[in-house]
Design an enzyme around this catalytic site. Structure first.
Site, PDB file in Angstrom:
ATOM      1  N   TYR A   1      45.165  42.212  44.962  1.00  0.00           N
ATOM      2  CA  TYR A   1      45.962  43.432  44.874  1.00  0.00           C
ATOM      3  C   TYR A   1      46.877  43.566  46.095  1.00  0.00           C
ATOM      4  O   TYR A   1      46.508  44.115  47.129  1.00  0.00           O
ATOM      5  CB  TYR A   1      45.059  44.658  44.763  1.00  0.00           C
ATOM      6  CG  TYR A   1      44.096  44.633  43.599  1.00  0.00           C
ATOM      7  CD1 TYR A   1      44.323  43.849  42.464  1.00  0.00           C
ATOM      8  CD2 TYR A   1      42.930  45.397  43.625  1.00  0.00           C
ATOM      9  CE1 TYR A   1      43.439  43.834  41.406  1.00  0.00           C
ATOM     10  CE2 TYR A   1      42.039  45.394  42.563  1.00  0.00           C
ATOM     11  CZ  TYR A   1      42.295  44.605  41.467  1.00  0.00           C
ATOM     12  OH  TYR A   1      41.411  44.587  40.411  1.00  0.00           O
TER      13      TYR A   1
ATOM     14  N   ASP B   1      36.488  50.204  44.357  1.00  0.00           N
ATOM     15  CA  ASP B   1      36.657  48.793  43.994  1.00  0.00           C
ATOM     16  C   ASP B   1      38.055  48.316  44.383  1.00  0.00           C
ATOM     17  O   ASP B   1      39.045  49.043  44.229  1.00  0.00           O
ATOM     18  CB  ASP B   1      36.470  48.612  42.487  1.00  0.00           C
ATOM     19  CG  ASP B   1      36.746  47.184  42.051  1.00  0.00           C
ATOM     20  OD1 ASP B   1      35.899  46.310  42.317  1.00  0.00           O
ATOM     21  OD2 ASP B   1      37.826  46.942  41.470  1.00  0.00           O
TER      22      ASP B   1
ATOM     23  N   LYS C   1      36.454  41.258  45.245  1.00  0.00           N
ATOM     24  CA  LYS C   1      36.426  40.103  44.354  1.00  0.00           C
ATOM     25  C   LYS C   1      36.661  38.804  45.109  1.00  0.00           C
ATOM     26  O   LYS C   1      37.233  38.806  46.200  1.00  0.00           O
ATOM     27  CB  LYS C   1      37.468  40.292  43.241  1.00  0.00           C
ATOM     28  CG  LYS C   1      37.246  41.600  42.472  1.00  0.00           C
ATOM     29  CD  LYS C   1      38.291  41.878  41.447  1.00  0.00           C
ATOM     30  CE  LYS C   1      38.042  43.224  40.789  1.00  0.00           C
ATOM     31  NZ  LYS C   1      38.402  44.361  41.651  1.00  0.00           N
TER      32      LYS C   1
END
Length: 336
Positions: free
Chosen positions: A51, A46, A77
């Site tokens: 990030y 994931d 995401k």
């Protein structure tokens, strides 16, 4: 679709640390961490554009592109777009994650939960990840820890935008599942009450752990289980403080939190229990939880996590944790 039918196991690798969370991480450590996880049998990975402004996706994609795509499950995401222009990372408005990725890339981040932005975000992620498809897509952080009193407005933009776009992609077979990726329980509860779109799962970070689980336990877990909506637990160590680190909720842990951790550690030492084992097994003991994804940026940590899953924890440890009010009376426990 239940993501228990999609996920290849009870544990995956969370990619937040690979975006230079808290510190600069050498590329060789990233390579060793991801490839080491693969060698240990981990097949769920994931990540997210947030990030490190795409750095985690780039790094994860570089390593995973060496392996057959059909052999692993990949999630990322939507909700943020990375622009080509740069910005001062110290000035970013990232709510509780402010300053967390100051060592990441400098690309400007724009928050956008609309349908068009969702599709663009997916296309951008596919390029960074060097892949042609995603398995699971999480809508990232439409919650109060990022938007304060305006979080409902952002949630509603996602409801009429990202929710519908991802539902369509799921129905078309482009993705297998979608849901919310959040650090708060309330958006998940709100999403469960919707009739027009139904998420498959939630990635809930930090809210079902040894340090914080009562709110999720009260309503979300039973409602999710009744609705066949699975929970993936992120942040099982609460930003590291339960694994020997100094951060809780992406910040330096407060004296009160450190005191609670010390209390848990004292009980663990008394019964010769690894706190990491207790943390992981506690999260997985709830029947609503499909998997747990601790983050890692150091080679060898995933081996520790896998060993923690199999560690034998005496029932007396959990009895003492309950006696000292460190786990809720109605929390399912991993007693074998």
């Amino acid at each position: 679709m239940s993501i228990k039918n999609i996920l290849p196991g009870k544990i995956g690798l969370g990619g937040a640390p690979l975006g230079n969370m808290f510190r600069n991480i050498p590329q060789e450590d990233v390579q060793a961490t991801v490839s080491g996880a693969w060698d240990l049998g981990i097949r769920y990975f994931d990540t997210a554009p947030l990030y490190g402004s795409g750095l985690s996706e780039i790094r994860m994609g570089e390593v995973l592109s060496q392996y057959p795509r059909d052999e692993y499950v990949l999630s990322t995401k939507v909700g943020r777009i990375m622009l080509d222009e740069e910005e001062d990372t110290s000035a970013r408005d990232l709510g509780e994650k402010g300053g967390l990725f100051e060592h990441g890339l400098k690309n400007k981040i724009v928050n956008d939960y609309s349908a068009d932005a969702t599709l663009r975000s997916i296309e951008d992620s596919l390029k960074r990840l060097k892949t042609d498809r995603l398995d699971i897509v999480w809508i990232h952080d439409p919650a109060q820890d990022f938007y304060g009193d305006n979080w409902i407005e952002q949630f509603n933009i996602a409801r009429t935008g990202a929710f519908r776009a991802l539902t369509r992609l799921r129905e078309e077979g482009v993705i297998k599942a979608w849901g919310l990726g959040v650090n708060r329980v309330e958006p998940c509860e709100l999403a469960l009450g919707l009739s027009e779109t139904q998420p498959d799962a939630f990635l809930l970070a930090g809210r079902y752990s040894l340090l914080d689980h009562e709110r999720a336990l009260q309503r979300l877990m039973p409602e999710a289980l009744a609705s066949n909506v699975d929970i993936v637990v992120g942040g099982p160590y609460n930003s590291g403080v339960l694994a020997g680190g100094e951060h809780y909720e992406y910040q330096k842990a407060s004296p009160a939190v450190l005191a609670k951790v010390a209390q848990i550690k004292a009980i663990a030492a008394r019964f010769q229990v690894d706190v990491k084992a207790a943390a992981l097994q506690f999260s997985l003991a709830n029947p609503a939880v499909a998997a747990v994804i601790p983050g890692s940026s150091r080679p060898g940590r995933m081996a520790e996590d896998l060993a923690a899953l199999d560690a034998v924890i005496p029932a007396e440890f959990w009895a003492e944790m309950r006696r000292q009010k460190l786990v809720a009376d109605n929390a399912p426990l991993p007693i074998r």
